[in-house]
Motif scaffolding. Structure first.
Motif, PDB file in Angstrom:
ATOM      1  N   TYR A 617       0.839  -1.208   0.000  1.00 12.70           N
ATOM      2  CA  TYR A 617       0.000   0.000   0.000  1.00 12.70           C
ATOM      3  C   TYR A 617       0.873   1.257   0.000  1.00 12.70           C
ATOM      4  O   TYR A 617       0.632   2.205  -0.745  1.00 12.70           O
ATOM      5  CB  TYR A 617      -0.924  -0.009   1.226  1.00 12.70           C
ATOM      6  CG  TYR A 617      -1.685   1.283   1.417  1.00 12.70           C
ATOM      7  CD1 TYR A 617      -2.908   1.490   0.785  1.00 12.70           C
ATOM      8  CD2 TYR A 617      -1.171   2.313   2.202  1.00 12.70           C
ATOM      9  CE1 TYR A 617      -3.606   2.682   0.940  1.00 12.70           C
ATOM     10  CE2 TYR A 617      -1.851   3.507   2.364  1.00 12.70           C
ATOM     11  CZ  TYR A 617      -3.065   3.688   1.731  1.00 12.70           C
ATOM     12  OH  TYR A 617      -3.745   4.872   1.880  1.00 12.70           O
ATOM     13  N   ALA A 620       2.653   1.766  -3.359  1.00  6.30           N
ATOM     14  CA  ALA A 620       1.719   2.147  -4.423  1.00  6.30           C
ATOM     15  C   ALA A 620       1.252   3.586  -4.243  1.00  6.30           C
ATOM     16  O   ALA A 620       0.817   4.226  -5.197  1.00  6.30           O
ATOM     17  CB  ALA A 620       0.525   1.200  -4.428  1.00  6.30           C
ATOM     18  N   ILE A 716      -3.743  -3.922  -5.352  1.00  5.80           N
ATOM     19  CA  ILE A 716      -3.457  -3.117  -4.150  1.00  5.80           C
ATOM     20  C   ILE A 716      -4.551  -3.384  -3.115  1.00  5.80           C
ATOM     21  O   ILE A 716      -5.734  -3.214  -3.401  1.00  5.80           O
ATOM     22  CB  ILE A 716      -3.418  -1.608  -4.487  1.00  5.80           C
ATOM     23  CG1 ILE A 716      -2.493  -1.344  -5.677  1.00  5.80           C
ATOM     24  CG2 ILE A 716      -2.992  -0.805  -3.254  1.00  5.80           C
ATOM     25  CD1 ILE A 716      -1.052  -1.718  -5.465  1.00  5.80           C
TER      26      ILE A 716
END
Length: 831
Positions: A617, A620, A716
């Motif tokens: 996370y 990204a 994700i």
């Protein structure tokens, strides 16, 4: 306004039964911001059930009521120094000690107690544990916490073998007995009862204080102002497994208002008798009243020289050199005639009271803790200086509007008694005051730290900061300070708190590391600009806890271990070897130290999954780091946390070789991709940009580009951040008190902070998650859960897994949440 109403909470009227304020109304406020108070529940047949209610100040409607099983009216409630045990005493001489069952703030049990049958208790206290701090306001600029808050030499009332303070309580009864109960470590209670003096008389009022030498001082009055107020010294000891009490008479005093011939019968009754603080046995506050008015006096015990006649000096010249000293009570101050006093509340902040200290207080303009509160029958509350008794602030309840200049004497008596407080307590920082009125309604008042003086903004911030540091050092809950934090102050308070924290010694920083994160999180809730940081601070608490738990599972391979634990060695090697290839870092570690039982590894899968998801996370979200409104933003430049995640990735990699099914599961677009090493490579590059050892730099284009590609390579995950708080403090508006009802969760106005943030708001009926075990509980969990009063974190009450590793993890938050908040049992929700 120096004092304003933050909220009120009242009882619903039920057709069959009503809550009436109990006749002596008792109320107590603990350092963990739990408030306990009493009411009598009366049903149609006039049967009384004596209830003790316990609530946390952030969710007052969520009150927990205990059927106390006291047969007579409850006369006293007292919290212990840790703020998690409560004593209650009644008019039949029964004392009960309440503690939390399963560490839940809404589940209480009373396993032990004591009894002086048929003899009502008039005063009650826990024995002193010998811990006493002094606040040095004048040193609020000093760098070390040890200088601002110093430990005062103070002996416990009783010590066990080896100097550990013995726990227990002391009480005074109407018939003039003093009773002491000691809690032995085995759980057994030793009780002993003794007369205060040979001539026992009726004791209508009493109070208990402690001296630095470990003695106890008891003050008593028979209720008539024509009689003296008596003082006794009490010593407690254990002699051959029995509790022994020795008492000795100290000097007594007559109230000043009775010695004036013209007015000696004006105030016939003594209605309040209090030592100024539990550990100040030399200062006492007295209030004498008639039907409509009162007068308050403050007295101090002084050593004075005794003048000696010349005759004696000739006989014995030694006496002449050294004048004999005696102890004598001297009046310090007295008020004019006041409206009738209905309740008194004393400050608990340990500010010492010598004249130089008072001068310091006026120089530094630090007012919290200087005043005590008096409530009057007309519904008003005055804060008066604790020594000079001069008025510092006034609060008029809405029921008694009147002009400021009209003297109290000339006011016509209104018909019937006005609504007034029957019991009051000041919070531990003196920034809030709770009152229970004669209808059983609870009012929470804010008391401004500036006491109506105009303070420089910087100075006002410094005072709040000083009190936050005090809570950080003592471990007290800081809710009452948050009442005074404006959204505009949040950022500078968080920065300055961090600055002060970094000035402390490394060992102290280590001890306070989680507490400061919890404190920053609760400050950040108060402003819309910082609300996403709340998620980050909680994620950081979670990361620190996981990291130390997983490292503690590693075992040195050979018994004659070197000086470093495997966890420390892991940290050292990961910091030294900055290689982006996970396997090259792994080669440098002794893999045999990482060998764990297969069941253990499987049991840890959910925690390892969280680490893996969190890393993905964060990486990204690197490309759009210009959006600080997304949770996780502050991690991208936090070398320490990224380093921790990097170490954990290495550990997970090794464990994955032992048991592949414990690895985090990723949903990848290609089958051949090694997701762990891809993420490790990107994480290392990001970590190198901001680690403590090296020069900091911005992440380069190539790294940002690679992170942009992540969503096309891996799915994700949606991280379950903690829910935005359901408490009050972020929703309280100045000048608009909230009206609440006990037992009914309010539909609160959305706070300024609940902007629709990514994934922060959850609709009802959405699946819930166990935030600490990272297990999905479904939309309507069938398992009983508990939630944290401070951060709203939810977890199951019973452990679904019995392996040692899981137990070790759960031990970290069995008593309190990771943020230090209290747990409470949640009701099961049904679809």
């Amino acid at each position: 306004g120096t004092m304003d109403l933050a909220y009120v909470c009242e009882w619903e009227k039920w057709p069959k039964s009503t809550h009436c304020p109990s006749v002596p109304l008792a109320c107590a406020w603990s350092c963990r911001n739990l408030i306990a108070f009493t009411t009598d529940l009366r049903n149609d047949d006039q049967d009384l059930t004596r209830l003790i209610h316990i609530l946390d100040t952030e969710h007052p409607w969520d009150v927990h009521s205990i059927t106390s099983e006291h047969s007579e009216a409850i006369t006293c409630l007292e919290w212990d120094q840790s703020g998690s045990r409560l004593l209650s005493a009644d008019a039949n001489g029964q004392i009960k000690c309440w503690s939390m069952a399963d560490h839940l703030a809404n589940s209480w049990e009373s396993p032990v107690g004591s009894l002086v049958e048929g003899d009502p208790i008039v005063a009650l206290s826990w024995l002193h544990n010998g811990v006493k701090l002094a606040l040095h306001v004048e040193k609020s600029g000093a760098s070390s916490f040890g200088e601002k808050f110093s430990r005062v030499k103070f002996s416990p009332s009783l010590t066990l073998f080896g100097g550990k303070p013995m726990e227990g309580w002391i009480a005074v009864t109407v018939s003039g007995l003093v009773t002491v109960s000691l809690l032995k470590p085995s759980g057994q209670v030793l009780t002993s009862t003794e007369s205060l003096c040979r001539l026992r008389g009726r004791v209508a009022l009493a109070d208990i204080a402690f001296t630095g030498g470990g003695n106890i001082v008891v003050a008593t009055a028979d209720g008539s102002s024509a009689s003296p107020v008596q003082f006794y010294k009490v010593c407690v000891s254990v002699v051959s497994e029995k509790c022994r009490i020795d008492t000795e008479i100290l000097p007594s005093l007559f109230m000043r208002c009775t010695t004036d011939l013209n007015r000696k019968d004006k105030f016939p009754a003594i209605t309040h008798l209090k030592f100024l603080a539990r550990d100040m046995s030399e200062q006492v506050l007295l209030c004498a009243s008639n039907q409509t008015s009162s007068i308050v006096e403050c007295w101090s015990l002084r050593k004075e020289g005794l003048p000696v006649n010349n005759i004696f000096q000739q006989i014995s010249p030694v006496v002449g050199d050294k004048q004999p000293m005696i102890l004598k009570w001297r009046i310090l101050s007295a008020t004019n005639d006041l409206d009738r006093v209905s309740a008194v509340a004393l400050p608990k902040l340990p500010i010492s009271l010598t004249n130089t200290d008072l001068k310091v207080a006026s120089d530094t303009q630090f007012y919290p803790g200087l005043g005590l509160a008096l409530a009057f029958h007309d519904g008003s509350v005055h804060i008066v200086h604790r020594l000079s008794l001069q008025t510092m602030a006034i609060f008029y309840s809405s029921t008694a509007p009147r002009s400021m200049d009209e003297p109290a004497i000339k006011r016509p008596r209104t018909t019937g008694p006005a609504v007034h407080f029957k019991a009051m307590q000041l919070s531990w920082t003196s920034l809030a005051l709770v009152g229970i009125d004669n209808h059983g309604k609870l009012s929470m008042l804010r008391i401004s730290p500036s006491m109506g003086h105009t303070l420089d903004v910087n100075l006002a911030l410094r005072h709040l900061l000083f009190l936050l540091e005090y809570c950080m050092v003592t471990g007290y809950d800081w809710w009452d300070i948050l009442l005074h934090v404006q959204p505009t102050m949040v950022q500078s308070l968080v920065e300055r708190l961090h600055e002060e924290y970094t000035r402390q010694k490394a060992a102290l920083q280590q001890v306070l590391s989680t507490r400061i994160l919890a404190m920053k999180a609760s400050l950040c809730k108060l402003s819309p600009c910082t609300v996403t940081l709340v998620c980050d601070y909680h994620a950081k608490l979670f990361l620190i806890a996981i990291s130390s738990t997983l490292k503690s599972l590693l075992r040195p391979h050979i018994l004659n271990t070197p000086d470093k634990s495997p966890g420390d060695r892991l940290t050292e090697i990961c910091a030294k070897i900055t290689d982006v290839d996970i396997d090259k870092v792994m080669i440098n570690l002794k893999t045999e130290e990482f060998v764990l039982d297969m069941n253990t590894l499987q049991a840890l899968q959910q925690l390892l999954q969280w680490v893996g998801d969190f890393v993905l996370y964060l990486l990204a979200s690197l490309p759009n780091q210009g959006a600080p409104l997304r949770p996780g933003h502050s991690f991208l430049r936090d070398g320490t946390s990224l380093g921790m995640l990097r170490e954990l990735m290495v550990v997970i990699r090794i464990w994955g070789l032992l048991k592949p099914s414990c690895l985090p599961v990723y949903t990848a677009t290609s089958d051949t991709q090694d997701s762990m090493s891809l993420l490790f490579r990107l994480l290392t590059k990001l970590w190198i940009c901001c680690r403590d050892e090296g020069p900091t730099s911005e992440p380069d284009e190539a790294l940002v580009d690679e992170c942009c590609l992540l969503p096309s390579q891996l799915l994700i995950p949606n991280l379950d951040w903690l829910p935005v708080s359901d408490g009050l403090v972020s929703r309280l508006q100045p000048k608009q008190p909230l009206r609440l009802c006990f037992g009914k969760a309010p539909t609160l106005p959305g706070s300024a902070t609940t902007l629709q943030l990514d994934g922060l708001t959850r609709a009802t009926g959405q699946p819930k998650i166990d935030h600490l075990r990272r297990l999905h509980l479904g939309a309507f969990p069938t398992e009983e859960c508990k939630s944290c009063t401070r951060c709203g974190c939810v977890t199951m009450l019973k452990s679904p897994n019995k392996t040692t590793a899981v137990k070790q993890w759960e031990q970290r938050w069995i008593k309190n949440c990771l943020c230090g908040g209290l747990w409470r049992r949640m009701p099961l929700s049904c679809p």
